[in-house]
Write an enzyme that holds these catalytic residues in place. Structure first.
Site, PDB file in Angstrom:
ATOM      1  N   GLU A 100       0.840  -1.198   0.000  1.00  0.00           N
ATOM      2  CA  GLU A 100       0.000   0.000   0.000  1.00  0.00           C
ATOM      3  C   GLU A 100       0.879   1.253   0.000  1.00  0.00           C
ATOM      4  O   GLU A 100       1.986   1.243   0.531  1.00  0.00           O
ATOM      5  CB  GLU A 100      -0.875   0.015   1.262  1.00  0.00           C
ATOM      6  N   ASP A 104      -4.101   5.288   6.384  1.00  0.00           N
ATOM      7  CA  ASP A 104      -4.638   6.503   6.998  1.00  0.00           C
ATOM      8  C   ASP A 104      -5.632   6.060   8.090  1.00  0.00           C
ATOM      9  O   ASP A 104      -5.209   5.714   9.189  1.00  0.00           O
ATOM     10  CB  ASP A 104      -5.278   7.316   5.860  1.00  0.00           C
TER      11      ASP A 104
END
Ligand code: 5GP
Ligand code: MG
Ligand code: MG
Length: 178
Positions: A100, A104
């Site tokens: 990735e 977040d």
């Protein structure tokens, strides 16, 4: 409000060093095993293409991709994820490493982990270039982590704002121009 890029948060040189270090850790972890690296389109592709070249020639590794879209606003993910492109290959019994660009809230990754776990891989790991822990809403494991960054929206090296700035060779924060 229009956005503009501000100063460099992470330089090309810092990225290059980190990619080599992560590559070395991944070589160590997966040596002698059958590894499928799963890149999450589109943001992770730039990072992944550099990371792949930090893997040793002997590594038994193949590459596959998934594209997911998270419902929500431009900068907040909702945790409801839609698969736009699934894997081409069957990962049952193989070691899977999700790559990735950034974690977040963690909602996208939590969804992907749950989805891929159902396919019975031999193991399921995560490599993320960037980690914004202050924004986390769900706990997710990150096995190979690049940089921990503060709560700011970043672009470059694959990361975009409304499709722009993915091609920047370093990582910048964005600011609203008023
Ligand atoms: P999460 O589900 O963890 O909230 O969000 C994950 C996805 O949101 C990332 O893969 C990335 O596409 C996007 N995202 C989260 N933070 C940022 C950021 O600071 N900059 C950019 N360009 N994308 C981000
Ligand atoms: Mg992503
Ligand atoms: Mg994006």
């Amino acid at each position: 409000m229009p956005l503009e890029i501000s100063s460099v948060l992470i330089s090309q040189e810092q990225i290059r060093e980190k990619v080599l270090q992560l590559g070395a850790e991944i070589n160590e972890r997966y040596r002698g095993q059958e590894l499928v690296v799963v890149g999450i389109l589109k943001g992770a592709v730039f990072f992944l293409s550099d990371l792949a070249r930090a893997l040793e020639p002997e590594l038994d590794v193949s590459f596959d991709f998934m594209s997911v879209s998270s419902y929500g606003s431009a900068t907040e993910s909702s945790g409801v994820v839609r698969i736009l492109k699934d894997l081409d290959s069957d990962v049952r019994g193989k070691h899977v490493l999700i790559v990735e660009d950034i974690v977040d809230s963690g909602l996208t990754l939590a969804y992907l982990l749950q989805l891929l776990r159902q396919r019975k891989p031999a193991s399921l790991g995560v490599c993320a270039l960037l980690d914004k822990p202050e924004r986390r809403r769900v706990e997710v494991p990150i096995d190979f982590r690049g940089f921990v960054i503060p709560d700011a929206y970043v672009v470059g090296y694959g990361l975009d704002a409304a499709g722009k700035w993915r091609h920047l060779p370093e990582i910048h924060t964005v600011v609203s121009r008023s």
